[in-house]
Design an enzyme around this catalytic site. Structure first.
Site, PDB file in Angstrom:
ATOM      1  CE  LYS A  89     -10.831 -14.278   8.476  1.00 27.07           C
ATOM      2  NZ  LYS A  89     -11.368 -14.786   7.085  1.00 27.07           N
ATOM      3  CG  HIS A 116      -8.325  -6.109 -26.949  1.00 26.29           C
ATOM      4  ND1 HIS A 116      -9.154  -5.801 -28.031  1.00 26.29           N
ATOM      5  CD2 HIS A 116     -10.244  -5.935 -26.014  1.00 26.29           C
ATOM      6  CE1 HIS A 116      -9.766  -4.665 -27.760  1.00 26.29           C
ATOM      7  NE2 HIS A 116     -10.429  -4.397 -26.478  1.00 26.29           N
ATOM      8  CE  LYS A 149     -14.285 -15.513  -0.606  1.00 32.05           C
ATOM      9  NZ  LYS A 149     -13.215 -14.845  -0.669  1.00 32.05           N
ATOM     10  CB  CYS A 191       1.745 -16.845  14.107  1.00 30.51           C
ATOM     11  SG  CYS A 191       2.856 -17.505  12.850  1.00 30.51           S
ATOM     12  CG  ASN A 223       2.077 -13.820  14.012  1.00 32.96           C
ATOM     13  OD1 ASN A 223       2.282 -13.559  13.696  1.00 32.96           O
ATOM     14  ND2 ASN A 223       0.794 -13.113  14.479  1.00 32.96           N
ATOM     15  N   GLY A 224       5.285 -12.941  13.424  1.00 37.73           N
ATOM     16  CA  GLY A 224       6.139 -12.308  12.775  1.00 37.73           C
ATOM     17  C   GLY A 224       7.222 -12.773  11.716  1.00 37.73           C
ATOM     18  NE  ARG A 235      -3.920 -14.879  14.509  1.00 33.98           N
ATOM     19  CZ  ARG A 235      -3.962 -13.254  14.302  1.00 33.98           C
ATOM     20  NH1 ARG A 235      -5.778 -13.036  14.007  1.00 33.98           N
ATOM     21  NH2 ARG A 235      -3.044 -12.341  14.060  1.00 33.98           N
ATOM     22  CD  GLU A 285      -9.395 -16.205  -0.716  1.00 31.71           C
ATOM     23  OE1 GLU A 285      -9.090 -16.256   0.023  1.00 31.71           O
ATOM     24  OE2 GLU A 285     -10.623 -16.492  -0.896  1.00 31.71           O
ATOM     25  CD1 TRP A 298      -0.091 -19.533   6.840  1.00 31.10           C
ATOM     26  CD2 TRP A 298       1.557 -18.016   6.482  1.00 31.10           C
ATOM     27  NE1 TRP A 298      -0.040 -19.339   5.086  1.00 31.10           N
ATOM     28  CE2 TRP A 298       1.168 -18.692   5.267  1.00 31.10           C
ATOM     29  CE3 TRP A 298       2.102 -17.030   6.489  1.00 31.10           C
ATOM     30  CZ2 TRP A 298       2.116 -18.235   4.100  1.00 31.10           C
ATOM     31  CZ3 TRP A 298       2.729 -16.834   5.209  1.00 31.10           C
ATOM     32  CH2 TRP A 298       2.855 -17.132   3.938  1.00 31.10           C
ATOM     33  CD  GLU A 321     -14.457 -11.768  -3.169  1.00 27.17           C
ATOM     34  OE1 GLU A 321     -12.821 -11.064  -3.141  1.00 27.17           O
ATOM     35  OE2 GLU A 321     -14.204 -12.414  -2.261  1.00 27.17           O
TER      36      GLU A 321
HETATM   37  C1  G6P Z   1      -5.435 -12.662   3.242  1.00 26.68           C
HETATM   38  C2  G6P Z   1      -6.888 -13.385   3.456  1.00 26.68           C
HETATM   39  C3  G6P Z   1      -8.034 -13.266   2.624  1.00 26.68           C
HETATM   40  C4  G6P Z   1      -8.437 -11.833   2.890  1.00 26.68           C
HETATM   41  C5  G6P Z   1      -6.878 -10.821   2.822  1.00 26.68           C
HETATM   42  C6  G6P Z   1      -6.730  -9.379   4.078  1.00 26.68           C
HETATM   43  O1  G6P Z   1      -4.790 -13.149   2.318  1.00 26.68           O
HETATM   44  O2  G6P Z   1      -6.798 -15.075   3.128  1.00 26.68           O
HETATM   45  O3  G6P Z   1      -9.095 -14.004   2.297  1.00 26.68           O
HETATM   46  O4  G6P Z   1      -8.780 -11.276   1.991  1.00 26.68           O
HETATM   47  O5  G6P Z   1      -5.953 -12.105   3.939  1.00 26.68           O
HETATM   48  O6  G6P Z   1      -7.379  -9.623   4.988  1.00 26.68           O
HETATM   49  P1  G6P Z   1      -7.650  -8.651   5.535  1.00 26.68           P
HETATM   50  O7  G6P Z   1      -7.870  -8.880   7.059  1.00 26.68           O
HETATM   51  O8  G6P Z   1      -6.791  -7.231   5.280  1.00 26.68           O
HETATM   52  O9  G6P Z   1      -9.196  -8.212   4.999  1.00 26.68           O
END
Ligand code: G6P
Length: 618
Positions: free
Chosen positions: A613, A512, A493, A2, A101-102, A27, A496, A75, A489
């Protein structure tokens, strides 16, 4: 999660708020809305979906010009992503507009209370209670300057949960009031004008002068009275002033199609900046921001690294380096899990929290959980003035600059570099490594920007490969030792951005059980260790194992590594890099790969579905 924008000043608030929303859209993009206050009347417009939908409506039905306005990009938490649930929410009598927000955790009894008083709710959100409560409380608050702020304080004392609220009242044309508890809010100060934002990107085009707000504080911005901050109980507070060290251009796409592409390209610079000024004349590390005494660091007998998402993967890699360099045991844990179990911590535990945004609620709660148990907390963070570094005992800032794309890239590589610095610093302070030994690793770190540049120079083949694999239903990733978190990672990616089923496996563990999923033609991306690593031969065997079961192998290997050639359907070359630092280079092709697959599939690379984000709810 948000985005919140507020403006009071001589400009047209409609433009300032919309521009702020554009910069904060990462956001959340379930809906967007704006409210302005002109001629004693609040007018609002809000629309489900991306900001572009709202802009279309505003082009047809413009709001009046005004000097006071608020805006929100959502969001969704309580209530689906609909027009009705979009913010701002107005009180039943139309006097108050609120953005939030929250999560207001006790919204249910408060809603019943409002309904018992005859209020009809128009949305399913928790936020709407704040609008009705504020309107009612304002009526009961004595007239005079600061009345809206006082009403906000009274309301906040009744709210539970985490929230940033910004409110505008029809009777106070030159004022906005905001409150924060555990959710982000910063104030921008211009010449005769004030801004509110979830982060500084909201107002960076207008001012770089910012004020941090603490927990449980209410801020009033007023065109004539200026800026006033108090606690929820009304005690005056002097907010901390700081100057943002990047400008509006840093938050623009700069000619790239996606912010993510720009941020991938910025990685060499971001790594160099993160290393800048951290090496003293005798080759020793000087981490001025780490405000823990040498004795505190010498007393550390256990390290926890706690983070979410991509930052968690940085933590997994940090474990290999910190344990190797310091011989201190390191545990790595997802913040959302750490928070709700009973980790064994005490004052000689160092908890390293990693967060690009500095606002991730799970990480913040984990930090508080650690502090409650007297552990020392060191934050690795990119966003200056955010909550996580403020609540930590010490901080090491990454200097990646603003990261706008939802999927983290330069944030991740700079987190890795910062983790290496923490490991080396601990080793130095504890006398395990001499300054020249630290200096030689720092020299290796200094070569990373060039190595990453080199990788970036050879990405055409990776893009082509990505286009050819964009129709796949499953793509697997294999790695061992530090290559394992890199595999995780790479898979994250791809999930996502491209919504493809992807999984990262420890190469040695595959046999295994999970190897059963390999079928004829399954693409498997393998991260080969450095040629001289004792694990190299083992991983080559693991690559052979999947290939023997029909996998199509894409191998990321050092230049000069000929052993992998017979087993690679596609080969991606990276420059030789010391084992512990190698994730900095091997991750880059995976970022480019995921970005290109998503683009080929026609998805919004910067704003993937269902994500935000900065995740400021638990
Ligand atoms: C969200 C984002 C990720 C990020 C994670 C942690 O889930 O989509 O890309 O890695 O938050 O975010 P931060 O700001 O705590 O690194």
């Amino acid at each position: 999660m948000c985005g919140i924008v507020g403006y009071v000043g001589p400009r047209d608030a409609r433009d300032v708020v919309l521009e702020g929303l554009r910069r904060l859209e990462y956001r959340g993009y379930d809906s967007a809305g704006i409210a302005v206050l002109a001629d004693g009347e609040l007018s609002a417009e809000k629309k489900a979906g991306k900001l572009a939908n709202l802009e279309k409506v505003l082009a047809e039905r413009p709001l009046p010009e005004a000097g006071t306005g608020i805006g929100h990009t959502r969001w969704a938490t309580h209530g689906g992503p609909t027009d009705r649930n979009a913010h701002p929410h107005l009180s039943a009598d139309g006097t108050v507009a609120v953005i939030h927000n929250g999560i207001i955790e006790n919204f249910a009894p408060l809603r019943s209370e409002c309904e018992a008083g005859g209020v009809e709710f128009r949305s399913e959100t928790d936020t709407e209670v704040a609008a009705h409560l504020l309107a009612a409380t304002y009526r009961e608050t004595p007239e005079g300057p600061g009345r809206l702020a006082e009403a906000m304080r009274r309301v906040c004392r009744r709210l539970e949960g985490a929230f940033t609220l910004v409110a505008s009242h029809a009777d106070e044309p030159d004022t906005l009031v905001a409150a924060r508890r555990s959710s982000p809010l910063v104030v921008g100060v211009g010449d005769g004008e004030y801004f509110l934002g979830s982060d500084v990107a909201a107002f960076i085009a207008h001012t770089r002068e910012a004020r941090e707000l603490g927990q449980d504080q209410v801020v009033e911005i007023d065109r004539t009275r200026g800026l006033t901050v108090t606690t929820f109980d009304g005690a005056p507070v002097e907010p901390v002033a700081y100057t943002v060290d990047w400008d509006a251009a840093a938050a623009e796409k700069g000619g790239y199609d996606w912010f993510m592409l720009k941020e991938i390209a910025e990685q060499p610079r971001a790594i160099a900046d993160t290393l800048l000024g951290r090496l003293g004349e005798q080759g020793q590390l000087v981490l001025d921001e780490v405000r823990l005494s040498d004795q505190d660091l010498r007393d550390v007998d256990k390290v926890f690294v706690v983070a979410c998402g991509t930052a968690y993967h940085a933590g997994l890699i940090a474990k290999y380096a910190i344990e190797h360099w310091t011989r201190i045991p390191v545990e790595v844990e997802l913040a959302s899990e750490f928070r709700y179990r009973d980790p064994v911590l005490d004052r000689s535990t160092l908890v390293v929290v990693i967060s690009q945004s500095g606002e991730t609620m799970d990480t913040l709660m984990a930090l508080r959980h650690a502090k409650d148990q007297k552990a020392r907390v060191l934050a690795i963070c990119n966003a200056n003035g955010s909550t996580i570094p403020r609540e930590s005992d010490a901080v090491l800032y990454t200097h990646a600059g603003p990261e706008v794309a939802v999927a983290s890239t330069k944030g991740f590589l700079t987190q890795l570099v910062a983790c290496y610095l923490v490991g080396l610093f601990l080793a130095q302070v504890r006398g395990i490594k001499y300054a020249d030994e630290v200096g030689s690793v720092v020299d290796q770190l200094r070569r990373l920007p060039e190595a990453v540049e080199q990788v970036l120079g050879g990405m055409d083949a990776v893009r082509e490969l990505a286009r050819s694999l964009a129709g796949e239903g499953t793509i697997l990733f294999l790695g061992r030792h530090v290559g394992f978190p890199v595999a995780l990672e790479g898979a994250l990616k791809l999930k996502e951005l491209a919504y493809i089923h992807a999984e990262g496996f420890a190469a040695g563990e595959l046999k295994h059980g999970s190897i059963a999923v390999i079928d004829q033609g399954t693409p498997v991306i393998c991260i080969a260790p450095a040629r001289l690593s004792p694990l190299h031969g083992k991983v080559v065997s693991n690559i052979q194992e999947v290939r023997a079961r029909g996998a199509r192998t894409i191998v990321i290997a050092e230049e000069g590594d000929e052993d992998v050639v017979p087993y690679a359907d596609h080969l991606v070359r990276v420059p030789p890099t010391p084992t512990l630092l190698s994730p900095v280079v091997t991750t880059v092709p995976l970022q480019v790969f995921a970005c290109e697959v998503a683009d080929t599939r026609g998805y919004d690379v910067d704003q993937p579905r269902n994500l935000a984000k900065s995740v400021t709810v638990e």
